[in-house]
Design a protein around this motif. Structure first.
Motif, PDB file in Angstrom:
ATOM      1  N   SER A   1       6.247   5.505  -1.886  1.00 26.35           N
ATOM      2  CA  SER A   1       7.248   4.435  -1.930  1.00 26.35           C
ATOM      3  C   SER A   1       7.684   4.052  -0.518  1.00 26.35           C
ATOM      4  N   ALA A   2       7.872   5.049   0.321  1.00 28.75           N
ATOM      5  CA  ALA A   2       8.306   4.792   1.698  1.00 28.75           C
ATOM      6  C   ALA A   2       7.219   4.069   2.498  1.00 28.75           C
ATOM      7  N   LEU A   3       5.965   4.465   2.317  1.00 29.31           N
ATOM      8  CA  LEU A   3       4.869   3.872   3.090  1.00 29.31           C
ATOM      9  C   LEU A   3       4.610   2.420   2.718  1.00 29.31           C
ATOM     10  N   ALA A   4       4.886   2.058   1.458  1.00 31.58           N
ATOM     11  CA  ALA A   4       4.575   0.711   0.981  1.00 31.58           C
ATOM     12  C   ALA A   4       5.589  -0.334   1.417  1.00 31.58           C
ATOM     13  N   LYS A   5       6.661   0.078   2.074  1.00 29.58           N
ATOM     14  CA  LYS A   5       7.691  -0.872   2.497  1.00 29.58           C
ATOM     15  C   LYS A   5       7.275  -1.595   3.779  1.00 29.58           C
ATOM     16  N   ASN A   6       8.053  -2.608   4.158  1.00 32.53           N
ATOM     17  CA  ASN A   6       7.888  -3.325   5.427  1.00 32.53           C
ATOM     18  C   ASN A   6       6.518  -3.987   5.585  1.00 32.53           C
ATOM     19  N   ASN A   7       5.992  -4.542   4.509  1.00 32.20           N
ATOM     20  CA  ASN A   7       4.719  -5.270   4.539  1.00 32.20           C
ATOM     21  C   ASN A   7       3.515  -4.392   4.879  1.00 32.20           C
ATOM     22  N   ASN A   8       3.657  -3.088   4.757  1.00 31.16           N
ATOM     23  CA  ASN A   8       2.513  -2.214   4.957  1.00 31.16           C
ATOM     24  C   ASN A   8       1.621  -2.224   3.719  1.00 31.16           C
ATOM     25  N   ILE A   9       0.368  -1.857   3.922  1.00 33.90           N
ATOM     26  CA  ILE A   9      -0.597  -1.786   2.823  1.00 33.90           C
ATOM     27  C   ILE A   9      -1.067  -0.344   2.686  1.00 33.90           C
ATOM     28  N   VAL A  10      -1.015   0.177   1.479  1.00 31.88           N
ATOM     29  CA  VAL A  10      -1.437   1.551   1.217  1.00 31.88           C
ATOM     30  C   VAL A  10      -2.587   1.535   0.216  1.00 31.88           C
ATOM     31  N   PHE A  11      -3.644   2.265   0.535  1.00 30.08           N
ATOM     32  CA  PHE A  11      -4.699   2.571  -0.423  1.00 30.08           C
ATOM     33  C   PHE A  11      -4.682   4.081  -0.610  1.00 30.08           C
ATOM     34  N   VAL A  12      -4.377   4.524  -1.815  1.00 29.23           N
ATOM     35  CA  VAL A  12      -4.263   5.952  -2.065  1.00 29.23           C
ATOM     36  C   VAL A  12      -4.971   6.298  -3.370  1.00 29.23           C
ATOM     37  N   SER A  13      -5.639   7.418  -3.363  1.00 26.61           N
ATOM     38  CA  SER A  13      -6.279   7.912  -4.586  1.00 26.61           C
ATOM     39  C   SER A  13      -5.547   9.150  -5.080  1.00 26.61           C
ATOM     40  N   THR A  14      -5.606   9.383  -6.376  1.00 25.37           N
ATOM     41  CA  THR A  14      -4.952  10.563  -6.950  1.00 25.37           C
ATOM     42  C   THR A  14      -5.592  10.936  -8.275  1.00 25.37           C
ATOM     43  N   HIS A  15      -5.528  12.222  -8.589  1.00 21.95           N
ATOM     44  CA  HIS A  15      -5.897  12.701  -9.929  1.00 21.95           C
ATOM     45  C   HIS A  15      -4.669  12.740 -10.829  1.00 21.95           C
ATOM     46  N   ASP A  16      -3.497  12.597 -10.228  1.00 23.64           N
ATOM     47  CA  ASP A  16      -2.250  12.720 -10.985  1.00 23.64           C
ATOM     48  C   ASP A  16      -1.915  11.398 -11.666  1.00 23.64           C
ATOM     49  N   ILE A  17      -2.285  11.290 -12.934  1.00 16.29           N
ATOM     50  CA  ILE A  17      -2.019  10.062 -13.680  1.00 16.29           C
ATOM     51  C   ILE A  17      -0.514   9.817 -13.787  1.00 16.29           C
ATOM     52  N   GLU A  18       0.274  10.875 -13.679  1.00 22.56           N
ATOM     53  CA  GLU A  18       1.725  10.730 -13.758  1.00 22.56           C
ATOM     54  C   GLU A  18       2.261   9.800 -12.665  1.00 22.56           C
ATOM     55  N   LEU A  19       1.586   9.750 -11.508  1.00 25.08           N
ATOM     56  CA  LEU A  19       2.020   8.878 -10.429  1.00 25.08           C
ATOM     57  C   LEU A  19       1.916   7.404 -10.808  1.00 25.08           C
ATOM     58  N   THR A  20       1.016   7.080 -11.722  1.00 24.13           N
ATOM     59  CA  THR A  20       0.885   5.676 -12.140  1.00 24.13           C
ATOM     60  C   THR A  20       2.137   5.210 -12.877  1.00 24.13           C
TER      61      THR A  20
END
Length: 536
Positions: free
Chosen positions: A447-466
């Motif tokens: 949540s913090a990284l996605a602020k201020n017009n930044n772009i995040v590409f992240v992968s996860t096995h944790d479906i709970e994060l979706t």
């Protein structure tokens, strides 16, 4: 004979255009120019960690189609510098097009550049980047001994007793001469190659299409020409050691010892070169720039699918059609659209998540540095790139995997508040810790990284994060087909969250005991409930 040899060279260059080079790579020498260069005028210098995450050395070997060692060093530096302003210009693109279409023109330039393809040409950069050797305090003594030898030789016919003086001076001179050999060894490769670079650059500069790359370069030529005659001595010295008979070398060496020619001339040349560093670098960059443009032309020719990106400096949009990873043979292409939200990828191991994240990173780099992307079409922002993909334990410094990841992501959080757009690439965030804290901390960090017009590409096995990030991230996934006998991956990027998990099913098709499978499914359902309750 000469004509046939040149004809073979031309045919080789014609056949190799558009193809990957079949040569060995000495990255210690290739990156020498980059490591010592001033990068203050660029937007970002790619870190060693990001380069490691994106397999930069392998990428360089794929992209590199240069013909000279200076061109190779220039291209490497170009790839690791994200420019502060759009790097591509109309002139570069015109030359790339000319090199692609006008075969005769290109081969003429390549034949000139290949004269700088010896290993020794890597050391040209030391002449304008490394600290020069300073004159010793006893330099005046060497000059006095040289004058003594000259006067002794001149007056010897009139006074035979001067032979004893000449002998004593000769013995002393041997010591100084041998002492200077160590200094000379550091330059015996670079100085002759600098002469070659200067000659090649002058010939390239005669082409009007190329001279416009640096209209002021003629001033640099005049500056370096002032020391050219003295530098020729070291070229002769180098050639003699390799080509002439030992008797001629011995006679010349004797003369050099008597009059201390080498140390006196050496420090004179070094002193003059010290004042011409900017001019030498300008000549080096001119040649490297031309070679890198031919390399880009060859790269585009050899790719089945490539494009010139549209770089939007006002938005943080990424839009790509048929984007792919250039290092993966027969790579599956995908489409992606990033507007106001970042991207959260889910999927099982080997489904393509990490490769796709690297695909984005590589295309953002080559798009900004080479004005070339591996896609049918693409729009990218002007952005810095940070990654946390390939992390390992640092046992020498007593740092665990988790601690290394914490430090990498902390750097990203610090950069997230910058005024410029940042691209953050993460793979399996906090996978070095327990499930509950991994999901909780992961949500807060993403949540913090996605602020201020930044772009995040992240992968996860944790479906709970979706569930936790569906309002802040666009959800995409990679999936596989599991049947009774095998697992098939299509490597296609799909919108939405991953609904099915197949890890236990894969155990099942590999004939794990039935009681074990039943217990695993039961525990999985129970843990899902606990995780949902905890996260809520």
């Amino acid at each position: 004979m000469i004509f046939k040899r040149k004809e073979k060279q031309c045919q080789r260059l014609l056949d190799s255009f558009g193809k990957i080079k079949n040569t060995s790579y000495n990255f210690k020498l290739i990156e020498q120019y980059f490591k010592n260069k001033d990068h203050s005028n660029c937007l970002q210098v790619l870190s060693d960690k990001t380069c490691n995450d994106l397999d930069f050395d392998e990428l360089m070997m794929f992209l590199d189609r240069t013909n000279s060692k200076p061109g190779q060093q220039f291209l490497y530096n170009k790839l690791r510098e994200i420019p502060d302003s759009p790097n591509a210009n109309e002139l570069d693109e015109e030359l790339i097009s000319r090199f692609t279409i006008d075969v005769d023109f290109r081969i003429k330039i390549q034949l000139l550049l290949e004269r700088l393809n010896q290993r020794e040409a890597y050391y040209i950069t030391t002449l304008f980047q490394d600290q020069a050797i300073k004159r010793p305090k006893f330099f005046g003594i060497m000059r006095m001994l040289s004058f003594t030898s000259i006067f002794s030789v001149i007056l010897l016919p009139f006074n035979p007793h001067l032979a004893f003086v000449l002998l004593i001076v000769f013995i002393i001179n041997i010591c100084f001469h041998l002492w200077n050999k160590r200094n000379l060894s550091q330059y015996i490769d670079s100085i002759p190659q600098l002469l070659q670079l200067n000659r090649i650059a002058k010939k390239l500069y005669q082409y009007k299409e190329l001279s416009v790359l640096n209209p002021d370069l003629s001033k640099a030529f005049k500056s370096t020409d002032k020391v050219k005659n003295r530098m020729q001595f070291f070229k002769l010295n180098s050639d003699i050691q390799g080509d002439f008979q030992i008797i001629f070398w011995s006679v010349l060496e004797l003369i050099k010892i008597i009059f201390l020619m080498e140390p006196l001339l050496f420090f004179s040349v070094i002193r003059q070169l010290e004042t011409k560093r900017k001019d030498i670098e300008a000549v080096f960059s001119f040649v490297g720039h031309i070679d890198s443009l031919i390399s880009i032309a060859s790269l585009r020719k050899g790719c089945n699918l490539s494009c010139i990106p549209k770089i939007d400096i006002n938005n943080n949009k990424i839009s790509a059609e048929k984007i792919y990873h250039p290092l993966i043979i027969n790579c599956v292409t995908n489409n992606i659209e990033v507007n106001d939200k970042s991207i959260l990828l889910t999927g099982s191991n080997m489904s393509g998540k990490t490769s796709f994240i690297r695909t984005i990173g590589i295309n953002i780099i080559t798009g900004q540095t080479l004005n070339t992307c591996f896609a049918d079409s693409i729009i990218i922002p002007r952005t810095c790139i940070y990654s946390a993909i390939r992390i390992s334990d640092d046992l020498m410094n007593d740092k665990s995997y988790y601690f290394e990841e914490v430090l990498s992501i902390k750097e990203m959080i610090n950069k997230a508040s910058d005024d410029i757009t940042n691209l953050f690439l993460l793979d399996e965030i906090f996978k070095g810790t327990n499930t509950i804290e991994r999901i909780s901390a992961g949500k807060a960090v993403l949540s913090a990284l996605a602020k201020n017009n930044n772009i995040v590409f992240v992968s996860t096995h944790d479906i709970e994060l979706t569930d936790l990030l569906e309002n802040e991230y666009e959800l995409y996934h990679f999936s596989e087909i599991v049947n009774d006998k095998c697992v098939d991956f299509d490597y296609r990027l799909k919108e939405g969250r991953l609904k099915n998990r197949n890890a236990i099913k894969i155990l099942q098709i590999n004939n794990y005991p039935d009681y074990l499978i039943k217990e695993a499914f039961a525990l999985s359902r129970e843990m899902d409930k606990k995780l949902v309750n905890h996260c809520v």
